[in-house]
Motif scaffolding. Structure first.
Motif, PDB file in Angstrom:
ATOM      1  N   LEU A   7       0.874  -1.173   0.000  1.00  0.00           N
ATOM      2  CA  LEU A   7       0.000   0.000   0.000  1.00  0.00           C
ATOM      3  C   LEU A   7       0.908   1.218   0.000  1.00  0.00           C
ATOM      4  O   LEU A   7       1.680   1.408   0.940  1.00  0.00           O
ATOM      5  CB  LEU A   7      -0.869   0.033   1.265  1.00  0.00           C
ATOM      6  CG  LEU A   7      -1.606  -1.243   1.683  1.00  0.00           C
ATOM      7  CD1 LEU A   7      -2.398  -0.974   2.974  1.00  0.00           C
ATOM      8  CD2 LEU A   7      -2.547  -1.697   0.583  1.00  0.00           C
ATOM      9  N   LEU A   8       0.835   2.019  -1.040  1.00  0.00           N
ATOM     10  CA  LEU A   8       1.700   3.187  -1.141  1.00  0.00           C
ATOM     11  C   LEU A   8       0.891   4.442  -0.849  1.00  0.00           C
ATOM     12  O   LEU A   8      -0.027   4.787  -1.600  1.00  0.00           O
ATOM     13  CB  LEU A   8       2.309   3.273  -2.550  1.00  0.00           C
ATOM     14  CG  LEU A   8       3.010   2.008  -3.071  1.00  0.00           C
ATOM     15  CD1 LEU A   8       3.602   2.274  -4.453  1.00  0.00           C
ATOM     16  CD2 LEU A   8       4.093   1.532  -2.114  1.00  0.00           C
ATOM     17  N   HIS A   9       1.237   5.104   0.248  1.00  0.00           N
ATOM     18  CA  HIS A   9       0.523   6.317   0.645  1.00  0.00           C
ATOM     19  C   HIS A   9       0.970   7.464  -0.259  1.00  0.00           C
ATOM     20  O   HIS A   9       2.153   7.688  -0.443  1.00  0.00           O
ATOM     21  CB  HIS A   9       0.815   6.618   2.121  1.00  0.00           C
ATOM     22  CG  HIS A   9       0.047   7.775   2.643  1.00  0.00           C
ATOM     23  ND1 HIS A   9       0.613   8.790   3.347  1.00  0.00           N
ATOM     24  CD2 HIS A   9      -1.265   8.086   2.530  1.00  0.00           C
ATOM     25  CE1 HIS A   9      -0.311   9.682   3.663  1.00  0.00           C
ATOM     26  NE2 HIS A   9      -1.462   9.273   3.186  1.00  0.00           N
ATOM     27  N   ALA A  10       0.014   8.147  -0.865  1.00  0.00           N
ATOM     28  CA  ALA A  10       0.345   9.179  -1.848  1.00  0.00           C
ATOM     29  C   ALA A  10      -0.403  10.467  -1.533  1.00  0.00           C
ATOM     30  O   ALA A  10      -1.112  11.021  -2.362  1.00  0.00           O
ATOM     31  CB  ALA A  10       0.021   8.677  -3.247  1.00  0.00           C
ATOM     32  N   GLY A  11      -0.258  10.921  -0.286  1.00  0.00           N
ATOM     33  CA  GLY A  11      -0.868  12.180   0.113  1.00  0.00           C
ATOM     34  C   GLY A  11      -2.240  11.987   0.733  1.00  0.00           C
ATOM     35  O   GLY A  11      -2.707  10.858   0.942  1.00  0.00           O
ATOM     36  N   ASN A  12      -2.871  13.087   1.023  1.00  0.00           N
ATOM     37  CA  ASN A  12      -4.178  13.067   1.681  1.00  0.00           C
ATOM     38  C   ASN A  12      -5.107  14.035   0.980  1.00  0.00           C
ATOM     39  O   ASN A  12      -4.687  14.817   0.124  1.00  0.00           O
ATOM     40  CB  ASN A  12      -4.041  13.483   3.149  1.00  0.00           C
ATOM     41  CG  ASN A  12      -3.128  12.554   3.911  1.00  0.00           C
ATOM     42  OD1 ASN A  12      -3.478  11.413   4.186  1.00  0.00           O
ATOM     43  ND2 ASN A  12      -1.926  13.020   4.225  1.00  0.00           N
ATOM     44  N   CYS A  13      -6.350  13.984   1.409  1.00  0.00           N
ATOM     45  CA  CYS A  13      -7.333  14.906   0.877  1.00  0.00           C
ATOM     46  C   CYS A  13      -8.311  15.248   1.988  1.00  0.00           C
ATOM     47  O   CYS A  13      -8.689  14.355   2.765  1.00  0.00           O
ATOM     48  CB  CYS A  13      -8.051  14.240  -0.299  1.00  0.00           C
ATOM     49  SG  CYS A  13      -9.187  15.343  -1.156  1.00  0.00           S
ATOM     50  N   LEU A  14      -8.673  16.512   2.077  1.00  0.00           N
ATOM     51  CA  LEU A  14      -9.762  16.876   2.980  1.00  0.00           C
ATOM     52  C   LEU A  14     -11.045  16.757   2.179  1.00  0.00           C
ATOM     53  O   LEU A  14     -11.147  17.296   1.074  1.00  0.00           O
ATOM     54  CB  LEU A  14      -9.601  18.313   3.483  1.00  0.00           C
ATOM     55  CG  LEU A  14      -8.355  18.611   4.314  1.00  0.00           C
ATOM     56  CD1 LEU A  14      -8.305  20.104   4.662  1.00  0.00           C
ATOM     57  CD2 LEU A  14      -8.351  17.776   5.589  1.00  0.00           C
ATOM     58  N   ILE A  15     -11.998  16.042   2.727  1.00  0.00           N
ATOM     59  CA  ILE A  15     -13.243  15.831   1.996  1.00  0.00           C
ATOM     60  C   ILE A  15     -14.412  16.070   2.948  1.00  0.00           C
ATOM     61  O   ILE A  15     -14.350  15.715   4.129  1.00  0.00           O
ATOM     62  CB  ILE A  15     -13.265  14.411   1.360  1.00  0.00           C
ATOM     63  CG1 ILE A  15     -14.563  14.151   0.604  1.00  0.00           C
ATOM     64  CG2 ILE A  15     -13.007  13.324   2.354  1.00  0.00           C
ATOM     65  CD1 ILE A  15     -14.524  12.897  -0.263  1.00  0.00           C
ATOM     66  N   ASP A  16     -15.426  16.707   2.451  1.00  0.00           N
ATOM     67  CA  ASP A  16     -16.591  16.990   3.289  1.00  0.00           C
ATOM     68  C   ASP A  16     -17.260  15.678   3.675  1.00  0.00           C
ATOM     69  O   ASP A  16     -17.419  14.776   2.843  1.00  0.00           O
ATOM     70  CB  ASP A  16     -17.583  17.884   2.547  1.00  0.00           C
ATOM     71  CG  ASP A  16     -18.603  18.497   3.488  1.00  0.00           C
ATOM     72  OD1 ASP A  16     -18.416  19.666   3.869  1.00  0.00           O
ATOM     73  OD2 ASP A  16     -19.565  17.793   3.851  1.00  0.00           O
ATOM     74  N   GLN A  17     -17.644  15.576   4.943  1.00  0.00           N
ATOM     75  CA  GLN A  17     -18.309  14.369   5.462  1.00  0.00           C
ATOM     76  C   GLN A  17     -19.510  13.963   4.586  1.00  0.00           C
ATOM     77  O   GLN A  17     -19.786  12.781   4.412  1.00  0.00           O
ATOM     78  CB  GLN A  17     -18.740  14.652   6.908  1.00  0.00           C
ATOM     79  CG  GLN A  17     -19.433  13.520   7.628  1.00  0.00           C
ATOM     80  CD  GLN A  17     -18.532  12.315   7.845  1.00  0.00           C
ATOM     81  OE1 GLN A  17     -17.354  12.456   8.165  1.00  0.00           O
ATOM     82  NE2 GLN A  17     -19.060  11.117   7.631  1.00  0.00           N
ATOM     83  N   SER A  18     -20.187  14.952   3.993  1.00  0.00           N
ATOM     84  CA  SER A  18     -21.372  14.647   3.182  1.00  0.00           C
ATOM     85  C   SER A  18     -21.011  13.994   1.846  1.00  0.00           C
ATOM     86  O   SER A  18     -21.869  13.397   1.189  1.00  0.00           O
ATOM     87  CB  SER A  18     -22.186  15.922   2.923  1.00  0.00           C
ATOM     88  OG  SER A  18     -21.446  16.816   2.110  1.00  0.00           O
ATOM     89  N   GLU A  19     -19.746  14.101   1.411  1.00  0.00           N
ATOM     90  CA  GLU A  19     -19.287  13.398   0.208  1.00  0.00           C
ATOM     91  C   GLU A  19     -18.918  11.955   0.564  1.00  0.00           C
ATOM     92  O   GLU A  19     -19.133  11.037  -0.214  1.00  0.00           O
ATOM     93  CB  GLU A  19     -18.035  14.064  -0.378  1.00  0.00           C
ATOM     94  CG  GLU A  19     -18.217  15.481  -0.820  1.00  0.00           C
ATOM     95  CD  GLU A  19     -18.629  15.591  -2.283  1.00  0.00           C
ATOM     96  OE1 GLU A  19     -18.449  14.625  -3.045  1.00  0.00           O
ATOM     97  OE2 GLU A  19     -19.141  16.655  -2.654  1.00  0.00           O
ATOM     98  N   LEU A  20     -18.327  11.818   1.752  1.00  0.00           N
ATOM     99  CA  LEU A  20     -17.838  10.518   2.200  1.00  0.00           C
ATOM    100  C   LEU A  20     -19.007   9.583   2.493  1.00  0.00           C
ATOM    101  O   LEU A  20     -19.002   8.413   2.116  1.00  0.00           O
ATOM    102  CB  LEU A  20     -16.995  10.728   3.462  1.00  0.00           C
ATOM    103  CG  LEU A  20     -15.816   9.809   3.711  1.00  0.00           C
ATOM    104  CD1 LEU A  20     -14.856   9.778   2.539  1.00  0.00           C
ATOM    105  CD2 LEU A  20     -15.079  10.248   4.975  1.00  0.00           C
ATOM    106  N   VAL A  21     -20.010  10.112   3.179  1.00  0.00           N
ATOM    107  CA  VAL A  21     -21.216   9.345   3.479  1.00  0.00           C
ATOM    108  C   VAL A  21     -22.410  10.214   3.095  1.00  0.00           C
ATOM    109  O   VAL A  21     -22.675  11.225   3.733  1.00  0.00           O
ATOM    110  CB  VAL A  21     -21.300   8.973   4.979  1.00  0.00           C
ATOM    111  CG1 VAL A  21     -22.596   8.238   5.281  1.00  0.00           C
ATOM    112  CG2 VAL A  21     -20.100   8.143   5.410  1.00  0.00           C
ATOM    113  N   THR A  22     -23.103   9.811   2.042  1.00  0.00           N
ATOM    114  CA  THR A  22     -24.230  10.600   1.553  1.00  0.00           C
ATOM    115  C   THR A  22     -25.269  10.751   2.661  1.00  0.00           C
ATOM    116  O   THR A  22     -25.598   9.779   3.341  1.00  0.00           O
ATOM    117  CB  THR A  22     -24.872   9.918   0.329  1.00  0.00           C
ATOM    118  OG1 THR A  22     -23.857   9.757  -0.650  1.00  0.00           O
ATOM    119  CG2 THR A  22     -26.006  10.740  -0.254  1.00  0.00           C
ATOM    120  N   GLY A  23     -25.759  11.958   2.845  1.00  0.00           N
ATOM    121  CA  GLY A  23     -26.795  12.177   3.851  1.00  0.00           C
ATOM    122  C   GLY A  23     -26.227  12.623   5.183  1.00  0.00           C
ATOM    123  O   GLY A  23     -26.963  13.091   6.045  1.00  0.00           O
TER     124      GLY A  23
END
Ligand code: ZN
Length: 248
Positions: A7-23
């Motif tokens: 598993l090659l870690h290639a940075g991170n991303c901030l993502i809104d909780q509503s994108e990660l889990v709809t609703g």
């Protein structure tokens, strides 16, 4: 035989909780890891996905002004570019036999442009979708040497590609049979996190109903195969000892 999975870690991303889990509630940004996967068999070296485009380096606001501009903030450093990630493993792009491109979102296909002259395995539905777009993102290069793959294809020993549409039309997940070990399922973005998987909650998908059928299919297959399941962007899971052992 499939000898090694990294598993090659290639940075991170901030993502809104509503994108990660709809609703789920909008307005909370969650930090998630971006992955590439290096698969070494007796006679092939394959990379799964190519991380984020270099345009994102030091540029959290890359998508600002676009529809998801406030919901997706890349956290990329120069060391997260695919060539550097591979170099840390002692490889260059030239050493790879092929790239498996699971889908063409920025955090999975960002480095694809560098793979001229290499076979790029992709589901035809992803290609077709791109061909209908009027404006393609900078990281999508339609002049690569694409090799269309189908559900169930085995590009090398111990590696099975699964067509799991929903997140995107041509989305691929993988079922891996490492030599002498339990099978490993890489959901990629069919399930972002354990929560999506356990509670049957979709993340961002172009076709949520189709996406959830893909998840059901993966769940049944994982049970059948007694596979351990690695999710596409689950920060907590990546801390578990089993996965720490495979992270490079
Ligand atoms: Zn993703």
């Amino acid at each position: 035989m499939l000898q090694e999975i990294s598993l090659l870690h290639a940075g991170n991303c901030l993502i809104d909780q509503s994108e990660l889990v709809t609703g789920s509630e909008e307005g909370t940004l969650v930090r998630v890891p971006i992955w590439m996967y290096l698969l070494r068999t007796d006679d092939a070296l394959l990379l799964v996905d190519s991380g984020m485009p270099t345009e994102c380096i030091g540029n959290e606001r890359y998508f600002s002004g676009e529809q998801d501009g406030d919901h997706i903030l890349p956290q990329m450093q120069a060391d997260d570019a695919v060539a550097r990630v591979l170099a840390r493993q002692g490889y260059s792009i030239g050493d790879l036999d092929a790239l498996i491109s699971t889908h063409w979102h920025f955090d999975h296909a960002g480095g694809n442009r560098l793979f001229h002259g290499k076979p790029v395995l992709v589901h035809p539905a992803e290609l077709e979708q791109a061909r209908t777009e009027t404006a393609l993102p900078v990281w999508v290069d339609l002049s690569l040497d694409f090799r269309p793959v189908a559900d169930g294809d085995q590009p090398a020993a111990g590696i099975t590609l699964l067509h799991t549409p929903g997140h995107t039309p041509g989305h691929l997940s993988l079922l891996l049979h490492p030599s002498g070990e339990r099978p490993i399922m890489l959901t990629i973005d069919a399930a972002y996190t354990a929560r999506n998987w356990m509670e049957n909650l979709p993340g961002a998908m172009v076709d949520p109903a189709l996406g959830m059928r893909s998840v059901s299919r993966l769940q049944a297959l994982a049970r059948e195969e007694s596979a351990v399941v690695f999710f596409g962007h689950d920060a907590a899971q990546a801390q578990e000892p089993l996965w720490q052992k495979l992270a490079r």
